[in-house]
Design an enzyme around this catalytic site. Sequence first.
Site, PDB file in Angstrom:
ATOM      1  N   GLU A 196      18.620   1.279  29.646  1.00  0.00           N
ATOM      2  CA  GLU A 196      18.836   1.339  28.185  1.00  0.00           C
ATOM      3  C   GLU A 196      17.496   1.277  27.458  1.00  0.00           C
ATOM      4  O   GLU A 196      17.271   0.394  26.604  1.00  0.00           O
ATOM      5  CB  GLU A 196      19.802   0.242  27.725  1.00  0.00           C
ATOM      6  CG  GLU A 196      21.196   0.458  28.293  1.00  0.00           C
ATOM      7  CD  GLU A 196      22.313  -0.332  27.624  1.00  0.00           C
ATOM      8  OE1 GLU A 196      22.037  -1.226  26.810  1.00  0.00           O
ATOM      9  OE2 GLU A 196      23.485  -0.025  27.936  1.00  0.00           O
ATOM     10  N   GLU A 318      27.068   2.457  33.593  1.00  0.00           N
ATOM     11  CA  GLU A 318      27.740   1.305  32.953  1.00  0.00           C
ATOM     12  C   GLU A 318      28.932   1.845  32.182  1.00  0.00           C
ATOM     13  O   GLU A 318      28.760   2.720  31.325  1.00  0.00           O
ATOM     14  CB  GLU A 318      26.803   0.551  32.003  1.00  0.00           C
ATOM     15  CG  GLU A 318      25.752  -0.265  32.719  1.00  0.00           C
ATOM     16  CD  GLU A 318      24.919  -1.145  31.791  1.00  0.00           C
ATOM     17  OE1 GLU A 318      25.441  -1.591  30.755  1.00  0.00           O
ATOM     18  OE2 GLU A 318      23.731  -1.355  32.119  1.00  0.00           O
TER      19      GLU A 318
HETATM   20  O1  AHR Z   1      26.744  -4.884  30.952  1.00  0.00           O
HETATM   21  C1  AHR Z   1      26.226  -5.685  29.942  1.00  0.00           C
HETATM   22  C2  AHR Z   1      25.048  -5.048  29.234  1.00  0.00           C
HETATM   23  O2  AHR Z   1      25.479  -3.908  28.546  1.00  0.00           O
HETATM   24  C3  AHR Z   1      23.938  -4.541  30.109  1.00  0.00           C
HETATM   25  O3  AHR Z   1      23.034  -5.531  30.453  1.00  0.00           O
HETATM   26  C4  AHR Z   1      23.264  -3.539  29.226  1.00  0.00           C
HETATM   27  O4  AHR Z   1      22.630  -2.521  29.953  1.00  0.00           O
HETATM   28  C5  AHR Z   1      24.399  -3.024  28.350  1.00  0.00           C
HETATM   29  O5  AHR Z   1      24.058  -3.008  27.023  1.00  0.00           O
END
Ligand code: AHR
Length: 515
Positions: A196, A318
């Site tokens: 991110e 994710e």
């Molecule tokens: O999964 C939780 C968080 O969500 C992670 O650390 C991040 O990459 C995303 O914003």
Amino acid sequence: MINRRLAIQTLILFFSADIMAAPPVEITVNADQPGAHISRQIYGQFAEHLGRGIYQGIWVGKDSPIPNTNGIRTDVVDALKKLHIPSIRWPGGCFADEYHWRDGIGPAELRPVKVNNHWGGVAETNAFGTHEFFDLVEMLGTDAYIAGNLGSGSPREMMEWLEYMTSDSQSSLAGLRRKNGRAEPWKVAFWGVGNESWGCGGNMQPEYYADLYRQYATFLKAPEGNRPKKVASGGYNELTDWTEVLSRIPANIDGISFHYYSLPTGDWDQKGSAVNFPRHEWVSLLSNSLKIEAYIRNNIAILEENDPEGKIGLYVDEWGSWYDTESGRNPGFLYQQNTIRDAVLAAVNFNIFHLYAERVHMTNIAQMVNVLQAMILTEQEKMLLTPTYHVFEMHTVFQDSTRVPVTIAEMPRVSSGEISIPALSVSAARGKDGKLYLSLVNLDPQNPISLNMTIEGYEVSGAMGRVLTGDHIDSHNTFDSPATVAPAPYIAKTRGNAIRVNLPARSVSVLQIKQ
Ligand code: AHR
């Protein structure tokens, strides 16, 4: 008189049931038209140093009264083995860009205690580090997906971590690994260059990150035969500019990541509750989750343009549901309950990933234990399997399968207020064993759906499998009642190559079609 009234009531019930029952949905499966390979990596997991995701969820330490092997919980490993996990992404998430790998090697008592600044401000003992992670990887027979620190690290630090893991030479770093107890190099399958980077990973613009990616990736060297696939940190939600920029740079990129979380309300300040939610939030959550299909499609369109040879995968590393923190819990721990709604959400996402499997080479649900849409919840020595766990376990047959086309004649729908979503999600594939498997999801929170399925190009002799549903829209498992939501056997009626299936409301089914 009473008998007459009863008879009339019975007749009304009989006819109204018949009139009100929706006609079966006609579905055709072309088993003789093989399509894309569905990579097992679509069923990947993610474990971050966040809340009880690692500490207590996976790592309890060698001296814990909780049964463990080298500090890793035996019950959790035994349960996770049944998911045939293809890869685990670690150590973050946002944590990855604050993590310095040298803190997590060597004698535990000498490891520095840091603050996990991003998640709850709690102490990070570094008891779980590189060696412990690879212990877990080897116990589960999975691939390692390391997320390297680009945000607050350096090319040197990242380069040396990879050398520490993979070098079989006489270098000092390989020697240090040996001194710390590991003679053989580990296999590293995937390497993420930051996480991110548009946000917690450094608040960068895609063009700036693209240059950094090229710089860092230049130094990621490993012996032939043990070179990880490199993953660039990409965009999220409706954004496509990260994919656009990263797929144009001359660089060695195997995957561009993409993140998408589903919230019932779509509002990060008031996301909605994991349990005790109104029917509207069943529909709105799934409606928001289904948006991922358009986001994936838009990113793939860019990849098709910039990478027509198909070298770069879209890695949805994710995804999953994200709810408000339960009162009384640390909001930085992201612990949430998991209901039949989450199971439906997961299965619907699988079917979307299958549909775009030509480019979606990997996904990692967030997260594996005790965090967000978890497979497993723990409380001290107790452990439970969530509905999402069961959906992953039921879908293992889709790992490394071959997609086959499905046509739905007329899609039933579910509505709430302004929102209307498809009530059905189906995908079909030939498993590694050559057998035909169907994933059938009823998104309708209240009504069953019956299906008339015709299987072309396959001799059908029977259809059986398992169905997962719950009595209520928020049915879930608790430590006192851990099997409230659990798969049950299901046998469908077949005649020739036709199959009749009745999907209960709010359910996920996986069937094997017998020849
Ligand atoms: O999964 C939780 C968080 O969500 C992670 O650390 C991040 O990459 C995303 O914003």
